[in-house]
Scaffold this motif. Structure first.
Motif, PDB file in Angstrom:
ATOM      1  N   UNK A 145      36.366  30.539  43.228  1.00  0.00           N
ATOM      2  CA  UNK A 145      35.906  29.699  42.130  1.00  0.00           C
ATOM      3  C   UNK A 145      36.081  30.440  40.816  1.00  0.00           C
ATOM      4  N   UNK A 146      36.236  29.683  39.734  1.00  0.00           N
ATOM      5  CA  UNK A 146      36.386  30.272  38.410  1.00  0.00           C
ATOM      6  C   UNK A 146      35.249  31.262  38.145  1.00  0.00           C
ATOM      7  N   UNK A 147      35.619  32.411  37.627  1.00  0.00           N
ATOM      8  CA  UNK A 147      34.630  33.437  37.355  1.00  0.00           C
ATOM      9  C   UNK A 147      34.418  34.402  38.496  1.00  0.00           C
ATOM     10  N   UNK A 148      35.008  34.090  39.673  1.00  0.00           N
ATOM     11  CA  UNK A 148      34.883  34.953  40.849  1.00  0.00           C
ATOM     12  C   UNK A 148      33.436  35.394  41.050  1.00  0.00           C
ATOM     13  N   UNK A 216      48.999  31.430  43.403  1.00  0.00           N
ATOM     14  CA  UNK A 216      49.179  31.153  41.967  1.00  0.00           C
ATOM     15  C   UNK A 216      49.854  29.807  41.757  1.00  0.00           C
ATOM     16  N   UNK A 217      50.786  29.455  42.648  1.00  0.00           N
ATOM     17  CA  UNK A 217      51.414  28.141  42.563  1.00  0.00           C
ATOM     18  C   UNK A 217      50.393  27.045  42.858  1.00  0.00           C
ATOM     19  N   UNK A 218      49.555  27.267  43.867  1.00  0.00           N
ATOM     20  CA  UNK A 218      48.521  26.306  44.242  1.00  0.00           C
ATOM     21  C   UNK A 218      47.506  26.122  43.113  1.00  0.00           C
ATOM     22  N   UNK A 223      42.720  23.503  38.875  1.00  0.00           N
ATOM     23  CA  UNK A 223      42.310  24.265  37.690  1.00  0.00           C
ATOM     24  C   UNK A 223      40.890  24.814  37.726  1.00  0.00           C
ATOM     25  N   UNK A 224      40.045  24.367  38.659  1.00  0.00           N
ATOM     26  CA  UNK A 224      38.688  24.910  38.726  1.00  0.00           C
ATOM     27  C   UNK A 224      38.632  26.191  39.549  1.00  0.00           C
ATOM     28  N   UNK A 225      39.780  26.611  40.063  1.00  0.00           N
ATOM     29  CA  UNK A 225      39.832  27.821  40.880  1.00  0.00           C
ATOM     30  C   UNK A 225      40.683  28.882  40.188  1.00  0.00           C
TER      31      UNK A 225
END
Length: 300
Positions: A145-148, A216-218, A223-225
């Motif tokens: 998730x964004x922010x790890x 990175x392609x995925x 965009x939330x990941x």
């Protein structure tokens, strides 16, 4: 975006526009049925290619390695190969679409001169064809998730944090996770890449483990990941680089060697490598180490 048949490409289961000055040849995007071998006794294959002005390449329509978009041939391998063959005096790529499993048989039958599909270098494949030196390696990464939020960096950190990770069915990442000491009940199997991304978004897993290239392609469509920096896992004490390269017909050593000379110029120049391949998610971390040699990778 094309689907990713990674199990075949990476060998996990024993298993009308210019691109750098090279043009997609109209009408050449379907499989070729004619068997016209490019090599023969005494033939100078590179001289033949220069004279005819094109090289026949096969791709498997797998992003980001080799695929078409609106009739244009794109991807890591075609872009890199276009650059190399132009340097060798061959101005065009003439592409042929093939199922992945048909790439080497088609090469053996003389349907094309080079496989341009990011194919993994394995001893089994080396027995049937010639590989270039590695074009890239495939370090592992994690989609989070964004922010790890769990601050994950590699499989050791995942074990320490006690998190649940996801791997793709049949892929080697499961064996990497077990080798890192992650308990089986903390490893969930997903059927495809988007399932892995959805599982992270839904909180069913904390991280989806796959190659950094693929993740990175995925991430472009999720965009939330985000994707962690890559790392190189070990299995039975050996680093797992997962290298891929161009493939040539047995007997075409001179062509392969000429290709390798130009390839080395690119893999020795980090800025040039990244400039060519960054549109497909490749970074400096995918540049093969100079000590990683196809001759060693081909040993059973």
């Amino acid at each position: 975006m094309a689907d990713f048949p990674n199990l075949s490409r990476r060998g996990f289961l024993s298993r009308s526009a210019a691109i750098g000055g090279l043009l997609v040849v109209p009408g050449a995007l379907t499989a070729c049925s004619k068997t016209n071998t490019s090599s023969g006794s005494g033939d100078d294959v590179l001289a033949k290619l220069r004279k005819q002005g094109y090289v026949r390449v096969a791709y498997a329509n797998e992003a980001p390695y080799g695929y078409t978009e609106h009739g244009v041939l794109k991807g890591e391998a075609p872009t890199l190969h276009a650059h190399i063959f132009k340097a060798l005096g061959v101005d065009k790529l003439k592409p042929t679409l093939s199922d992945f499993d048909g790439l080497i048989p088609g090469l053996q039958a003389g349907k094309y001169d080079v496989v341009s599909a990011g194919m993994a270098i394995t001893p089994e494949r080396c027995a049937n064809a010639l590989f270039s030196e590695p074009e890239f390696i495939s370090p592992t990464a994690m989609m989070v998730k964004k922010g790890n939020p769990k601050k994950l960096t590699d499989l050791a950190s995942a074990k320490k944090a006690g998190v649940t990770i996801g791997v793709m069915s049949g892929a080697v990442e499961g064996s990497y996770a077990k080798a890192a000491g992650i308990a089986e009940d903390k490893i969930k199997t997903l059927q495809n890449q988007q399932d892995g991304a959805d599982a992270v978004k839904g909180g069913r897993i904390d991280a989806f483990v796959l190659t950094g290239i693929s993740l990175r392609w995925l991430a472009k469509t999720n965009p939330t990941l985000e994707v962690t920096p890559t790392f190189v896992p070990t299995l039975k004490g050996k680093k797992q680089f997962s290298p891929g390269g161009a493939v040539f017909q047995k007997g075409n050593e001179a062509l392969r060697d000429a290709f390798n000379k130009e390839l080395k110029k690119i893999t020795s120049d980090k800025a040039e490598y990244v400039k060519l391949l960054s549109p497909y998610g490749f970074t400096a971390s995918e540049i093969p180490p100079a000590t990683l040699k196809t001759a060693d990778l081909c040993k059973a």
